[in-house]
Design an enzyme around this catalytic site. Structure first.
Site, PDB file in Angstrom:
ATOM      1  N   LYS A 137       0.870  -1.190   0.000  1.00  0.00           N
ATOM      2  CA  LYS A 137       0.000   0.000   0.000  1.00  0.00           C
ATOM      3  C   LYS A 137       0.904   1.236   0.000  1.00  0.00           C
ATOM      4  O   LYS A 137       1.148   1.863   1.030  1.00  0.00           O
ATOM      5  CB  LYS A 137      -0.936  -0.021   1.213  1.00  0.00           C
ATOM      6  CG  LYS A 137      -2.145   0.886   1.004  1.00  0.00           C
ATOM      7  CD  LYS A 137      -3.301   0.497   1.897  1.00  0.00           C
ATOM      8  CE  LYS A 137      -4.425   1.507   1.838  1.00  0.00           C
ATOM      9  NZ  LYS A 137      -5.064   1.612   0.528  1.00  0.00           N
ATOM     10  N   GLU A 194      -8.328  -6.036  -9.369  1.00  0.00           N
ATOM     11  CA  GLU A 194      -8.931  -5.063  -8.459  1.00  0.00           C
ATOM     12  C   GLU A 194      -9.184  -3.771  -9.225  1.00  0.00           C
ATOM     13  O   GLU A 194      -8.761  -3.623 -10.375  1.00  0.00           O
ATOM     14  CB  GLU A 194      -7.989  -4.787  -7.280  1.00  0.00           C
ATOM     15  CG  GLU A 194      -6.671  -4.161  -7.721  1.00  0.00           C
ATOM     16  CD  GLU A 194      -5.673  -3.910  -6.608  1.00  0.00           C
ATOM     17  OE1 GLU A 194      -6.063  -3.825  -5.434  1.00  0.00           O
ATOM     18  OE2 GLU A 194      -4.478  -3.780  -6.935  1.00  0.00           O
TER      19      GLU A 194
HETATM   20  N1  PLP Z   1      -7.309  -2.241  -3.669  1.00  0.00           N
HETATM   21  C1  PLP Z   1      -6.847  -0.979  -3.685  1.00  0.00           C
HETATM   22  C2  PLP Z   1      -6.010  -0.546  -4.824  1.00  0.00           C
HETATM   23  C3  PLP Z   1      -7.151  -0.104  -2.636  1.00  0.00           C
HETATM   24  O1  PLP Z   1      -6.696   1.163  -2.643  1.00  0.00           O
HETATM   25  C4  PLP Z   1      -7.955  -0.556  -1.567  1.00  0.00           C
HETATM   26  C5  PLP Z   1      -8.266   0.336  -0.454  1.00  0.00           C
HETATM   27  O2  PLP Z   1      -7.654   0.346   0.544  1.00  0.00           O
HETATM   28  C6  PLP Z   1      -8.413  -1.874  -1.599  1.00  0.00           C
HETATM   29  C7  PLP Z   1      -8.075  -2.694  -2.661  1.00  0.00           C
HETATM   30  C8  PLP Z   1      -9.244  -2.436  -0.482  1.00  0.00           C
HETATM   31  O3  PLP Z   1      -8.468  -2.644   0.692  1.00  0.00           O
HETATM   32  P1  PLP Z   1      -9.088  -2.531   2.136  1.00  0.00           P
HETATM   33  O4  PLP Z   1     -10.330  -3.338   2.135  1.00  0.00           O
HETATM   34  O5  PLP Z   1      -8.038  -3.088   3.024  1.00  0.00           O
HETATM   35  O6  PLP Z   1      -9.360  -1.097   2.388  1.00  0.00           O
HETATM   36  C1  COI Z   2      -8.975   2.919   1.363  1.00  0.00           C
HETATM   37  O1  COI Z   2     -10.068   2.436   1.077  1.00  0.00           O
HETATM   38  O2  COI Z   2      -8.571   2.985   2.525  1.00  0.00           O
HETATM   39  C2  COI Z   2      -8.083   3.435   0.345  1.00  0.00           C
HETATM   40  O3  COI Z   2      -6.921   3.542   0.604  1.00  0.00           O
HETATM   41  C3  COI Z   2      -8.602   3.899  -0.944  1.00  0.00           C
HETATM   42  C4  COI Z   2      -8.177   5.302  -1.176  1.00  0.00           C
HETATM   43  C5  COI Z   2      -8.166   5.531  -2.624  1.00  0.00           C
HETATM   44  C6  COI Z   2      -9.074   6.272  -0.448  1.00  0.00           C
END
Ligand code: PLP
Ligand code: COI
Length: 341
Positions: free
Chosen positions: A184, A219
């Site tokens: 991330k 994704e």
């Molecule tokens: N994929 C991407 C590229 C994202 O930015 C996010 C957001 O955080 C997710 C997937 C989903 O991850 P999470 O459910 O941990 O927020």
């Molecule tokens: C999240 O869902 O936490 C993300 O990082 C997505 C972002 C583009 C706000």
């Protein structure tokens, strides 16, 4: 507390809370002063490693106001674990989970008066940047780093609330490089920006780009992708190429608990035609929560899922997730961490 706009009237993440927490590492562990400080600009060197060589990662998690007025952070330790993994993969100074946990809880408690009631929530953004002032360090990791946690009262990520989203299927340009999809890091979002803007310029109706290089749907730019029907829930199996969403993992556990058969596997774009006729699609993410998909556009053709309406299985899973987040249902998996509200 300074007066802030209603988070539902401004774009997601544009309102910042009054308090933050900060720690610095300088060749050793992170030193956190132990208390929140007023939100303000940080001072870092113009030569800072993160500004030149992208040693920058972040997390995104939420605190929700519970039905009894208290607050709970959703899947706190899982997010801390993912941030520690991201730091290790970008060779940033190792994160001490206990310190980051304290910093997140302290920030949320200090900003508690700014947490909106559901469906609003407090978005929590832990951030880590390499700060070595060294423009020659292209092939050296940063020994020093700045770790901080800022918060934002938020409403819906997608304008218009819970509604069927429109995705554009991108089969030629990848979101980022496969080896680092699971990190991330800001660089992944910067790499996706060009293709996202170009695709969105073609149609104002597009909410997200769904990446499917090599006929492999992974994704979108900000969320994970699912297919569902009354019996099954399908999503891409984990590997290094995309973000291991924590909402994704939660929805998988919930679906299993509710009796769905869960399939984690490759999804070929050709499958979408059949799923659109008789099934559903949805996205999951901390910001996105669980968002129904109404249409997927590819090569000028539009596939409508469920006649373009939110699917009943998507909405059932969304309700089950949100009920746990806001304390309207028991927490059999131990996903809520209570904090002082
Ligand atoms: N994929 C991407 C590229 C994202 O930015 C996010 C957001 O955080 C997710 C997937 C989903 O991850 P999470 O459910 O941990 O927020
Ligand atoms: C999240 O869902 O936490 C993300 O990082 C997505 C972002 C583009 C706000």
């Amino acid at each position: 507390m300074t007066r802030k706009p209603d988070p539902f009237t401004v774009p997601f993440g544009t309102v910042l809370c009054d308090w933050m927490t900060t720690a610095r590492a300088d060749g050793g562990g992170y030193v956190y002063g132990g208390s929140p400080e007023p939100y303000r600009d940080h001072v870092i060197s113009p030569a800072a490693h993160a500004l030149h060589y992208a040693s920058a990662i972040f997390e995104g998690l939420k605190a929700h106001r519970q039905s009894d007025g208290s607050l709970a952070v959703f899947r706190l330790d899982r997010h801390i674990q993912r941030m520690a993994t991201s730091a290790a993969l970008l060779r940033l100074p190792e994160i001490d989970p206990g310190t980051l946990r304290r910093m997140i809880i302290d920030a949320v408690e200090a900003n508690a008066p700014e947490v909106p009631d559901p469906p609003g929530s407090l978005y929590i953004r832990p951030t880590l940047v390499g700060t070595d002032p060294d423009i020659g360090a292209a092939a050296r990791p940063s020994r020093s780093a700045l770790l901080y946690v800022v918060n934002s009262p938020v409403g819906d990520y997608f304008k218009g609330g819970v509604r069927p989203l429109t995705l554009l299927l991108e089969t030629s340009v990848p979101r980022t490089v496969p080896k680092f999809g699971m990190v991330k890091c800001g660089a992944n979002y910067a790499m996706a920006l060009g293709v996202t803007l170009d695709s969105m310029a073609a149609s104002e109706a597009i909410d997200q780009i769904l990446f499917a290089t090599d006929n492999d749907i992974t994704e979108t730019g900000a969320a994970n992708f699912f297919l569902a029907d009354d019996e099954r829930v399908v999503t891409r199996h984990l590997d290094e190429s995309f973000l291991h969403g924590i909402t994704r993992a939660s929805v998988i556990e919930l679906a299993d608990h509710l009796g769905y058969q869960v399939e984690e596997r490759t999804i070929h774009p050709d499958e979408l035609v059949d799923w659109a006729e008789r099934g559903e699609a949805f996205l999951t993410g901390t910001a996105a929560v669980l968002a129904p998909v109404g249409s997927i556009v590819h090569d000028g053709e539009t596939l409508k899922f469920g006649g373009g309406q939110p699917g009943r299985n998507a909405m059932r899973l969304r309700q089950a997730l949100v009920d746990i987040q806001v304390g309207a249902a028991p927490d059999p998996f131990g996903w809520r961490t209570p904090v002082r509200g």
